[in-house]
Scaffold this motif. Structure first.
Motif, PDB file in Angstrom:
ATOM      1  N   ASP A 190       0.862  -1.180   0.000  1.00  0.00           N
ATOM      2  CA  ASP A 190       0.000   0.000   0.000  1.00  0.00           C
ATOM      3  C   ASP A 190       0.900   1.232   0.000  1.00  0.00           C
ATOM      4  O   ASP A 190       1.829   1.337   0.820  1.00  0.00           O
ATOM      5  CB  ASP A 190      -0.917   0.026   1.224  1.00  0.00           C
ATOM      6  CG  ASP A 190      -1.936  -1.089   1.205  1.00  0.00           C
ATOM      7  OD1 ASP A 190      -2.944  -0.952   0.505  1.00  0.00           O
ATOM      8  OD2 ASP A 190      -1.705  -2.110   1.893  1.00  0.00           O
ATOM      9  N   VAL A 191       0.604   2.173  -0.902  1.00  0.00           N
ATOM     10  CA  VAL A 191       1.390   3.392  -1.024  1.00  0.00           C
ATOM     11  C   VAL A 191       0.464   4.580  -0.790  1.00  0.00           C
ATOM     12  O   VAL A 191      -0.589   4.699  -1.428  1.00  0.00           O
ATOM     13  CB  VAL A 191       2.065   3.499  -2.405  1.00  0.00           C
ATOM     14  CG1 VAL A 191       2.870   4.786  -2.504  1.00  0.00           C
ATOM     15  CG2 VAL A 191       2.972   2.297  -2.650  1.00  0.00           C
ATOM     16  N   TYR A 192       0.858   5.461   0.141  1.00  0.00           N
ATOM     17  CA  TYR A 192       0.100   6.661   0.469  1.00  0.00           C
ATOM     18  C   TYR A 192       0.951   7.879   0.156  1.00  0.00           C
ATOM     19  O   TYR A 192       2.126   7.944   0.538  1.00  0.00           O
ATOM     20  CB  TYR A 192      -0.290   6.677   1.952  1.00  0.00           C
ATOM     21  CG  TYR A 192      -1.156   5.518   2.370  1.00  0.00           C
ATOM     22  CD1 TYR A 192      -2.541   5.634   2.411  1.00  0.00           C
ATOM     23  CD2 TYR A 192      -0.593   4.295   2.734  1.00  0.00           C
ATOM     24  CE1 TYR A 192      -3.340   4.566   2.802  1.00  0.00           C
ATOM     25  CE2 TYR A 192      -1.372   3.222   3.123  1.00  0.00           C
ATOM     26  CZ  TYR A 192      -2.757   3.364   3.146  1.00  0.00           C
ATOM     27  OH  TYR A 192      -3.541   2.310   3.522  1.00  0.00           O
ATOM     28  N   VAL A 193       0.370   8.851  -0.550  1.00  0.00           N
ATOM     29  CA  VAL A 193       1.026  10.118  -0.857  1.00  0.00           C
ATOM     30  C   VAL A 193       0.275  11.211  -0.111  1.00  0.00           C
ATOM     31  O   VAL A 193      -0.910  11.446  -0.364  1.00  0.00           O
ATOM     32  CB  VAL A 193       1.048  10.408  -2.368  1.00  0.00           C
ATOM     33  CG1 VAL A 193       1.682  11.765  -2.639  1.00  0.00           C
ATOM     34  CG2 VAL A 193       1.790   9.309  -3.111  1.00  0.00           C
ATOM     35  N   ASN A 194       0.949  11.849   0.844  1.00  0.00           N
ATOM     36  CA  ASN A 194       0.320  12.869   1.685  1.00  0.00           C
ATOM     37  C   ASN A 194      -0.965  12.336   2.312  1.00  0.00           C
ATOM     38  O   ASN A 194      -2.018  12.979   2.291  1.00  0.00           O
ATOM     39  CB  ASN A 194       0.055  14.145   0.887  1.00  0.00           C
ATOM     40  CG  ASN A 194       1.323  14.799   0.395  1.00  0.00           C
ATOM     41  OD1 ASN A 194       2.383  14.645   0.987  1.00  0.00           O
ATOM     42  ND2 ASN A 194       1.228  15.507  -0.716  1.00  0.00           N
ATOM     43  N   ASN A 195      -0.878  11.092   2.825  1.00  0.00           N
ATOM     44  CA  ASN A 195      -1.972  10.402   3.531  1.00  0.00           C
ATOM     45  C   ASN A 195      -3.140  10.041   2.622  1.00  0.00           C
ATOM     46  O   ASN A 195      -4.217   9.693   3.115  1.00  0.00           O
ATOM     47  CB  ASN A 195      -2.487  11.256   4.708  1.00  0.00           C
ATOM     48  CG  ASN A 195      -1.437  11.452   5.780  1.00  0.00           C
ATOM     49  OD1 ASN A 195      -0.682  10.523   6.089  1.00  0.00           O
ATOM     50  ND2 ASN A 195      -1.389  12.634   6.355  1.00  0.00           N
ATOM     51  N   SER A 196      -2.950  10.092   1.330  1.00  0.00           N
ATOM     52  CA  SER A 196      -3.980   9.667   0.376  1.00  0.00           C
ATOM     53  C   SER A 196      -3.481   8.432  -0.362  1.00  0.00           C
ATOM     54  O   SER A 196      -2.386   8.437  -0.932  1.00  0.00           O
ATOM     55  CB  SER A 196      -4.277  10.790  -0.627  1.00  0.00           C
ATOM     56  OG  SER A 196      -5.190  10.358  -1.613  1.00  0.00           O
ATOM     57  N   GLN A 197      -4.273   7.339  -0.333  1.00  0.00           N
ATOM     58  CA  GLN A 197      -3.828   6.089  -0.941  1.00  0.00           C
ATOM     59  C   GLN A 197      -3.784   6.224  -2.461  1.00  0.00           C
ATOM     60  O   GLN A 197      -4.738   6.638  -3.098  1.00  0.00           O
ATOM     61  CB  GLN A 197      -4.758   4.941  -0.557  1.00  0.00           C
ATOM     62  CG  GLN A 197      -4.235   3.578  -0.994  1.00  0.00           C
ATOM     63  CD  GLN A 197      -5.128   2.441  -0.534  1.00  0.00           C
ATOM     64  OE1 GLN A 197      -6.349   2.570  -0.537  1.00  0.00           O
ATOM     65  NE2 GLN A 197      -4.551   1.326  -0.132  1.00  0.00           N
ATOM     66  N   ARG A 198      -2.641   5.864  -3.060  1.00  0.00           N
ATOM     67  CA  ARG A 198      -2.453   5.958  -4.499  1.00  0.00           C
ATOM     68  C   ARG A 198      -2.270   4.600  -5.159  1.00  0.00           C
ATOM     69  O   ARG A 198      -2.446   4.483  -6.358  1.00  0.00           O
ATOM     70  CB  ARG A 198      -1.226   6.826  -4.802  1.00  0.00           C
ATOM     71  CG  ARG A 198      -1.403   8.268  -4.410  1.00  0.00           C
ATOM     72  CD  ARG A 198      -2.563   8.901  -5.168  1.00  0.00           C
ATOM     73  NE  ARG A 198      -2.797  10.265  -4.784  1.00  0.00           N
ATOM     74  CZ  ARG A 198      -2.216  11.301  -5.367  1.00  0.00           C
ATOM     75  NH1 ARG A 198      -1.372  11.096  -6.356  1.00  0.00           N
ATOM     76  NH2 ARG A 198      -2.465  12.513  -4.982  1.00  0.00           N
ATOM     77  N   LEU A 199      -1.910   3.561  -4.396  1.00  0.00           N
ATOM     78  CA  LEU A 199      -1.635   2.274  -5.016  1.00  0.00           C
ATOM     79  C   LEU A 199      -1.836   1.168  -3.999  1.00  0.00           C
ATOM     80  O   LEU A 199      -1.491   1.308  -2.828  1.00  0.00           O
ATOM     81  CB  LEU A 199      -0.193   2.226  -5.548  1.00  0.00           C
ATOM     82  CG  LEU A 199       0.281   0.888  -6.125  1.00  0.00           C
ATOM     83  CD1 LEU A 199      -0.478   0.548  -7.400  1.00  0.00           C
ATOM     84  CD2 LEU A 199       1.776   0.912  -6.402  1.00  0.00           C
ATOM     85  N   GLN A 200      -2.408   0.049  -4.463  1.00  0.00           N
ATOM     86  CA  GLN A 200      -2.491  -1.179  -3.679  1.00  0.00           C
ATOM     87  C   GLN A 200      -2.204  -2.332  -4.628  1.00  0.00           C
ATOM     88  O   GLN A 200      -2.814  -2.445  -5.685  1.00  0.00           O
ATOM     89  CB  GLN A 200      -3.864  -1.344  -3.029  1.00  0.00           C
ATOM     90  CG  GLN A 200      -3.951  -2.537  -2.089  1.00  0.00           C
ATOM     91  CD  GLN A 200      -5.288  -2.624  -1.381  1.00  0.00           C
ATOM     92  OE1 GLN A 200      -6.337  -2.579  -2.029  1.00  0.00           O
ATOM     93  NE2 GLN A 200      -5.276  -2.724  -0.062  1.00  0.00           N
ATOM     94  N   SER A 201      -1.233  -3.187  -4.252  1.00  0.00           N
ATOM     95  CA  SER A 201      -0.809  -4.246  -5.149  1.00  0.00           C
ATOM     96  C   SER A 201      -0.306  -5.425  -4.330  1.00  0.00           C
ATOM     97  O   SER A 201      -0.051  -5.309  -3.125  1.00  0.00           O
ATOM     98  CB  SER A 201       0.285  -3.732  -6.091  1.00  0.00           C
ATOM     99  OG  SER A 201       0.712  -4.746  -6.981  1.00  0.00           O
ATOM    100  N   ARG A 202      -0.142  -6.565  -5.020  1.00  0.00           N
ATOM    101  CA  ARG A 202       0.422  -7.761  -4.411  1.00  0.00           C
ATOM    102  C   ARG A 202       1.881  -7.889  -4.811  1.00  0.00           C
ATOM    103  O   ARG A 202       2.268  -7.540  -5.924  1.00  0.00           O
ATOM    104  CB  ARG A 202      -0.356  -9.006  -4.838  1.00  0.00           C
ATOM    105  CG  ARG A 202      -1.800  -9.033  -4.335  1.00  0.00           C
ATOM    106  CD  ARG A 202      -2.485 -10.340  -4.722  1.00  0.00           C
ATOM    107  NE  ARG A 202      -3.849 -10.395  -4.241  1.00  0.00           N
ATOM    108  CZ  ARG A 202      -4.199 -10.814  -3.022  1.00  0.00           C
ATOM    109  NH1 ARG A 202      -3.264 -11.234  -2.179  1.00  0.00           N
ATOM    110  NH2 ARG A 202      -5.464 -10.837  -2.651  1.00  0.00           N
ATOM    111  N   LEU A 203       2.679  -8.429  -3.904  1.00  0.00           N
ATOM    112  CA  LEU A 203       4.100  -8.612  -4.144  1.00  0.00           C
ATOM    113  C   LEU A 203       4.481 -10.070  -3.934  1.00  0.00           C
ATOM    114  O   LEU A 203       3.980 -10.717  -3.002  1.00  0.00           O
ATOM    115  CB  LEU A 203       4.932  -7.753  -3.179  1.00  0.00           C
ATOM    116  CG  LEU A 203       4.838  -6.231  -3.317  1.00  0.00           C
ATOM    117  CD1 LEU A 203       5.628  -5.573  -2.197  1.00  0.00           C
ATOM    118  CD2 LEU A 203       5.349  -5.774  -4.661  1.00  0.00           C
ATOM    119  N   GLN A 204       5.359 -10.575  -4.789  1.00  0.00           N
ATOM    120  CA  GLN A 204       6.011 -11.845  -4.546  1.00  0.00           C
ATOM    121  C   GLN A 204       7.214 -11.603  -3.641  1.00  0.00           C
ATOM    122  O   GLN A 204       7.663 -10.468  -3.460  1.00  0.00           O
ATOM    123  CB  GLN A 204       6.452 -12.486  -5.871  1.00  0.00           C
ATOM    124  CG  GLN A 204       5.319 -12.813  -6.820  1.00  0.00           C
ATOM    125  CD  GLN A 204       4.420 -13.921  -6.307  1.00  0.00           C
ATOM    126  OE1 GLN A 204       4.848 -14.755  -5.503  1.00  0.00           O
ATOM    127  NE2 GLN A 204       3.180 -13.936  -6.768  1.00  0.00           N
TER     128      GLN A 204
END
Length: 729
Positions: free
Chosen positions: A209-223
């Motif tokens: 999960d990636v947040y930019v200035n407390n706003s979520q910009r990306l959610q993804s799965r990782l190996q």
């Protein structure tokens, strides 16, 4: 992480070897020693696999491998956009835009003016010519040009009248000639400036999960393994990125990364070029075809690193030349610093120079900047008249906001030109929520002494999405030494996106009142107003819109500024047409509607209202997505099929209802319908006469025939119970 399955492991003198296919399934990096061929299959020797430990549990015949995150293959997630693909080629379409105004003031003759544009859209680009017509004199041609875009190369070509690119220190000039240059807007999703990149490692399969200035910009799965996230879209200026990696065991890793992004920079290796060659336009808006001295300019910007972009520019005419270099440097803790140095030579003035420097900061805590420009007495450049430009220009500003309050200060000073000036400004704003917004401004002109001070206080409030009101008080020193106080109140309504009415009511303490309104229709925009001050009354009315010839007909609409399209709904009149879920037009008696304002090189959704179509009409899709060129014409057809609908019950020869979920399909058609409970079914798109229907389910198939009754007041006849008899596969 446990994995089910069996694999072949070969014991060798050097250690254990497993097939490469199993190695790849675990997403592990291949060792530098390569692989070994055993029994015709490539194997990996675990002893050569770097920081990796393994053991075999002989009792359970289980292979246990302990590998760090660095032993896994890296994952790269690139969020950069690709070049847009124009889904519809432009059709040939001549068009005209108009904007006419009529005005009358007490004691003066009436005046009428009109702006017009003639143009042609086509597959080879668009051609247009604009002009101004006045009732008090002759008409004037403004601009005539041909434009062609190349989105794949981010390049645009203009031939005719245009405005030159100024670069960081030049002047924008009107000229007639040829312009070719880079235009990043031809790919709306393309980001030309460097963006922050994130790197990390995941020991186990995880979520990111990636947040930019407390706003979520990306959610993804990782190996499991290292990951690299590039081209992350962020807000320009200073900000903060928070990365949260959560593995299968619920453990979290949180990394906070500050960043600073400036649109003044270019990505490393990315270039922007602009070439202007032609003749300078003189007396624009007064004389139609007066061109002066020849000119040429070349501007080249290139990103050197993530933090530095340089610019080279040269310009020349018959009597003056200038060449300069500049650049932008990013300081993440402060902002963007810029500098430029220019040398010039002019006939009769000799050599000269110009130096520029500045700093710009955009951040959540405070923003501001300082810019200084100083030139020698002999400096000259294109578009600069003798002695008109100031030698020294200094501007500075700073501002901050907190908890609904905002404060800003600015200073502007210029010396050495025809007019020297020193201006200072202080502004304050307060967001009071549902009570509106309060603003205060103080302006001081130091060159006018005591008469150069003015201040204003304003309050505004939005009543709803369309309506608003406001009150303002202004106080300034008059030239005679007294004070000018002005109290103003207004109420306004903004017109809807589609058809609608907007208006503004304004009253001032000086005895001035004004009423003006604007009506937006599908075929034109009308406006008018009346203003009164004491005994003077001013009346104004106007209209604007566009006409286009497309697909053999003339269509009227609002002003044509972007792409246009004709929507054909198979001859059905009165069907509302939507653009991005907003109603913008209705079909005429021929079943066609005119839509303007399509966004170039971006997806546009054009749809129709299903409720406006008869019940016996079927559409494959109620919405079509198209990506047109910037200024182009398109034809959009919604395939319409007419047919009748009916309900019925289906049973087999033994009297049992066909099972739910059975698919029905009429011979010669592609659409399928499902049977519900108790054999009930609904069919549409049926043609007059007898129709043969095939039925199929998991364990069998059958077929039957039906015949629709004559058309009556019942739009949905019930055909009763029909027998579906077995059919060969």
């Amino acid at each position: 992480m446990a994995q089910d399955g069996m694999l072949r492991a070969v014991r060798l003198a050097e250690g254990l070897a497993i097939p490469q296919s199993n190695w790849d399934e675990m997403h592990l990096r291949l060792p530098t020693a390569g692989t070994r061929l055993i029994d015709g299959e490539q194997h990996v020797l675990l002893a050569t696999a770097g920081p990796l430990r393994w053991r075999i549990d002989e009792a359970t015949q289980t292979l246990e491998v302990d590998a760090p995150a660095s032993a896994f293959m890296g994952q790269r997630m690139d969020l950069s956009s690709t070049a847009p693909r124009v889904t519809r080629p432009s059709a040939w379409a001549p068009f005209i835009n108009y904007d006419a105004q009529w005005q009358h003031r007490t004691g003066s003759p009436a005046v009428a003016d009109a702006l017009w544009e003639l143009g042609l859209f086509g597959p080879l680009g668009d051609v247009s010519s604009t002009g101004l017509a006045r009732s008090e004199g002759h008409g004037v041609r403004l601009d005539t040009r041909w434009q062609r875009d190349d989105p794949a190369r981010l390049a645009r070509l203009r031939v005719g009248d245009t405005i030159s690119q100024a670069g960081s220190w030049g002047r924008a000039l009107r000229y007639g000639g040829v312009q070719w240059g880079t235009d990043f807007s031809l790919q709306p999703g393309f980001l030309s400036f460097p963006l922050p990149a994130l790197r990390g490692e995941a020991a186990l399969p995880s979520t990111l999960d990636v947040y930019v200035n407390n706003s979520q910009r990306l959610q993804s799965r990782l190996q499991a393994g290292p990951f690299d996230l590039s081209e992350l879209p962020v807000v320009t200026g200073q900000g903060e990125i928070r990365t949260v990696v959560r593995d299968l065991l619920g453990r979290e890793q949180v990394v906070i990364t500050p960043y600073y992004v400036s649109p003044a920079l270019l990505k490393p290796g990315l270039s922007a070029v602009s070439v202007d060659v032609g003749m300078e336009r003189e007396d624009y808006g007064i004389v139609s075809n007066r061109y002066g001295r020849a000119l040429a300019s070349l501007t080249h910007r290139r990103g050197i690193t993530d933090r530095f972009t340089r610019e080279l520019r040269a310009e020349a005419s018959s009597d003056r030349q200038a060449v300069g270099a500049g650049g932008w440097m990013l300081w993440p803790s402060l902002g963007t610093a810029s500098a430029a140095a220019v040398a010039s030579h002019a006939r009769g003035k000799g050599a000269g120079w110009l130096l520029m420097a500045g700093v710009d900061r955009q951040a959540r805590d405070w923003s501001g900047g300082v810019q200084l420009r100083h030139a020698s007495r002999g400096f000259s450049q294109l578009g600069m008249e003798q002695g008109s430009a100031p030698r020294t220009v200094l501007t500075a500003s700073a501002g901050t906001s907190w908890r609904g309050h905002s404060v800003g200060v600015s200073w502007a000073e210029q010396r050495g030109g025809r007019f020297d000036s020193k201006l200072a400004q202080v502004n304050y704003g307060r967001d009071m929520g549902r009570w509106g917004y309060l603003g205060f401004i103080l302006l001081r002109d130091f060159m006018r002494g005591g008469s150069g001070t003015s201040m204003g206080l304003s309050w505004s409030r939005a009543l709803d999405e369309r309506h608003g009101m406001g009150v303002s008080v202004q106080r300034q020193r008059a030239l005679d030494g007294g004070n000018d106080n002005l109290l103003q109140a207004q109420v306004q309504r903004n017109p809807d996106f589609g058809a609608g009415l907007g208006y503004q009511l304004l009253a001032e303490s000086g005895g001035r009142q004004m009423v003006q309104a604007q009506w937006q229709g599908q075929r034109a925009v009308l406006n008018g107003g009346v203003a009164r001050r004491n005994q003077d009354v001013e009346t104004r009315v106007g209209a604007s819109g566009g006409l286009a010839w497309l697909d053999g007909s003339v269509f009227a609409g609002r002003r044509i500024d972007g792409g246009i399209a004709v929507v054909d709904v198979g001859g059905h009149a009165g069907v509302r047409v939507m653009h991005d879920n907003q109603i913008v037009a209705s079909t005429d008696k021929r079943g066609r509607a005119f839509v303007s304002g399509l966004r170039g090189y971006q997806p546009n959704r054009v749809g129709v209202m299903a409720a406006d179509l008869p019940m016996d009409v079927e559409l494959d899709a109620l919405e079509i997505q198209l990506t047109p060129a910037a200024r182009s014409a398109a034809l959009i057809e919604f395939p319409v099929r007419r047919g009748r609908a009916a309900v019925l019950q289906l049973i087999d020869p033994a009297g049992r209802a066909l099972p739910p979920g059975t698919w029905l399909q009429a011979v010669g058609q592609t659409r399928q319908f499902a049977v519900g409970f108790n054999g009930r079914a609904f069919l549409s798109g049926l043609l007059p006469g007898r129709s043969r229907i095939h039925a199929a389910w998991a364990d069998g198939r059958c077929q039957f025939e039906l015949e629709l009754p004559p058309v009556s007041g019942d739009d949905l006849p019930d055909l009763g119970t029909l027998i579906c008899r077995s059919s060969p596969p």
